[in-house]
Write an enzyme that holds these catalytic residues in place. Sequence first.
Site, PDB file in Angstrom:
ATOM      1  N   HIS A   1       0.857  -1.194   0.000  1.00 17.46           N
ATOM      2  CA  HIS A   1       0.000   0.000   0.000  1.00 17.46           C
ATOM      3  C   HIS A   1       0.892   1.243   0.000  1.00 17.46           C
ATOM      4  O   HIS A   1       1.283   1.745   1.052  1.00 17.46           O
ATOM      5  CB  HIS A   1      -0.902  -0.025   1.244  1.00 17.46           C
TER       6      HIS A   1
ATOM      7  N   GLY B   1      -1.974  12.653  -0.774  1.00 18.47           N
ATOM      8  CA  GLY B   1      -2.270  13.831   0.041  1.00 18.47           C
ATOM      9  C   GLY B   1      -3.045  14.882  -0.714  1.00 18.47           C
ATOM     10  O   GLY B   1      -3.888  14.570  -1.548  1.00 18.47           O
TER      11      GLY B   1
ATOM     12  N   GLU C   1      -4.883  17.115   0.899  1.00 18.44           N
ATOM     13  CA  GLU C   1      -6.077  17.488   1.681  1.00 18.44           C
ATOM     14  C   GLU C   1      -5.964  18.870   2.320  1.00 18.44           C
ATOM     15  O   GLU C   1      -6.954  19.400   2.815  1.00 18.44           O
ATOM     16  CB  GLU C   1      -6.377  16.442   2.762  1.00 18.44           C
TER      17      GLU C   1
ATOM     18  N   THR D   1      -6.975  10.112  -1.823  1.00 21.34           N
ATOM     19  CA  THR D   1      -8.126  11.012  -1.758  1.00 21.34           C
ATOM     20  C   THR D   1      -8.379  11.638  -3.129  1.00 21.34           C
ATOM     21  O   THR D   1      -9.527  11.831  -3.537  1.00 21.34           O
ATOM     22  CB  THR D   1      -7.844  12.151  -0.751  1.00 21.34           C
TER      23      THR D   1
ATOM     24  N   HIS E   1      -5.106   0.270   7.570  1.00 19.00           N
ATOM     25  CA  HIS E   1      -5.065   1.230   8.695  1.00 19.00           C
ATOM     26  C   HIS E   1      -5.848   0.678   9.895  1.00 19.00           C
ATOM     27  O   HIS E   1      -6.428   1.434  10.660  1.00 19.00           O
ATOM     28  CB  HIS E   1      -5.643   2.610   8.305  1.00 19.00           C
TER      29      HIS E   1
ATOM     30  N   ASP F   1       1.911   2.731   3.751  1.00 20.99           N
ATOM     31  CA  ASP F   1       1.190   3.937   3.338  1.00 20.99           C
ATOM     32  C   ASP F   1       2.198   4.962   2.821  1.00 20.99           C
ATOM     33  O   ASP F   1       2.012   6.170   2.979  1.00 20.99           O
ATOM     34  CB  ASP F   1       0.356   4.503   4.496  1.00 20.99           C
TER      35      ASP F   1
HETATM   36 ZN    ZN Z   1      -5.530   5.218   3.358  1.00 15.98          ZN
END
Ligand code: ZN
Length: 394
Positions: free
Chosen positions: A62, A69, A71, A100, A225, A288
């Site tokens: 992942h 990012g 955000e 996102t 997560h 991540d």
């Molecule tokens: Zn995530």
Amino acid sequence: MTLIKNAEVYKPEYAGTKDVLILGGKIAAVDDNIHVEMNGFTDVMEIDGRGKKLVPGFIDSHVHILGGGGEGGFSTRTPEATLTGLTTAGVTTVVGCLGTDGVARDMVSLLAKARGLEEEGITSFIYTGSYRLPARTITGEIMKDIMVVDKIIGIGEIAVSDHRSSQPTFEEFVRAVSDARVGGMLSGKSGIINIHLGDGKRKIDLIKRALAETEIPVQQFLPTHVNRNPELFEECVSYAKTGGFIDFTGSDDPDFWEETEGEVRFSKGLKRLLQEGVNQDNFTLSSDGQGSMPIFNKQKEYVGIGIGKSSCLIKALKECVFNEDIPLETALRAVTSNPAKILKLRTKGKIEKGMDADICLLDENLDVHTVIARGRVMVEGKKPLVYGMFENKN
Ligand code: ZN
């Protein structure tokens, strides 16, 4: 042709001191005292494995390889992954995903980035879609993406229980899962759905409802997560006990995140799973990587943005061994044989004859010393030998 002599081999199961012969990018033999007579036709490169632990190259399942990012506005978009950022962390196989933002970053760019990393020497796969449903794909359909694009092995990360998700309906969610499942079946891939779990109170409700109301089996889901807070983790321990796969997210600064967010660090979470008797095939750990990590101080004030790094994987494994007394062979499963099995990466994750020659040598402190990807030495003495195209070699 490369011969690694006298290393302590973890397949990831402990196999004792062995020699490992690499031929044409594959592991040709794992045995005692391998001797190669080539009559001068070719050079055999020998690597001294004494004092080293030889383990499968890590699978980081992942990573926002294209960056993620954003955000906090456009300036908070994170940079792309680099070859040596992955290889020096022991990663020889990476699975890339969007996040996102599935608009300013798209699937064609993600595929191009994955192909670039492959050209530079490691193995790459990707998930189709982003946080949102309906998924933005390359061909217009999830099933078709998985069937016709070699690198696409599933869908994700689909966000649920998060204020940044598309708030998918149950019908949207199970349709996407079924498309991924059938696409996977028809192409011999896992067709897994990688699910971003936010910290919302609905936790894994959508997955539980899909299991209760449809015929989709639990093996289709890989929620990630799972350790972001104690309540979510408890829910995911119960889920794992019923046969579900769960993916931990590693952390560059586990003390900080444990203290500020209540994150359950991998070593403690794994200890708990083992105590609960969870199937040892069912947990994975990913970084991540390149994801954005908004950082807040103790007063919960925003102080900046960090970026996920694959180097958290080995840090987490070291904590398992040195702080929690978990055998290395058990902890290793999370980044080797387990993701290989769950994602159906059939030539990955094991030190065995016929498997891809993806190998890490760890030193006595379990630091990543040497990394070999498909037979090529990428890192030696903790320093990169092979750099990405535009990486600064200084
Ligand atoms: Zn995530």
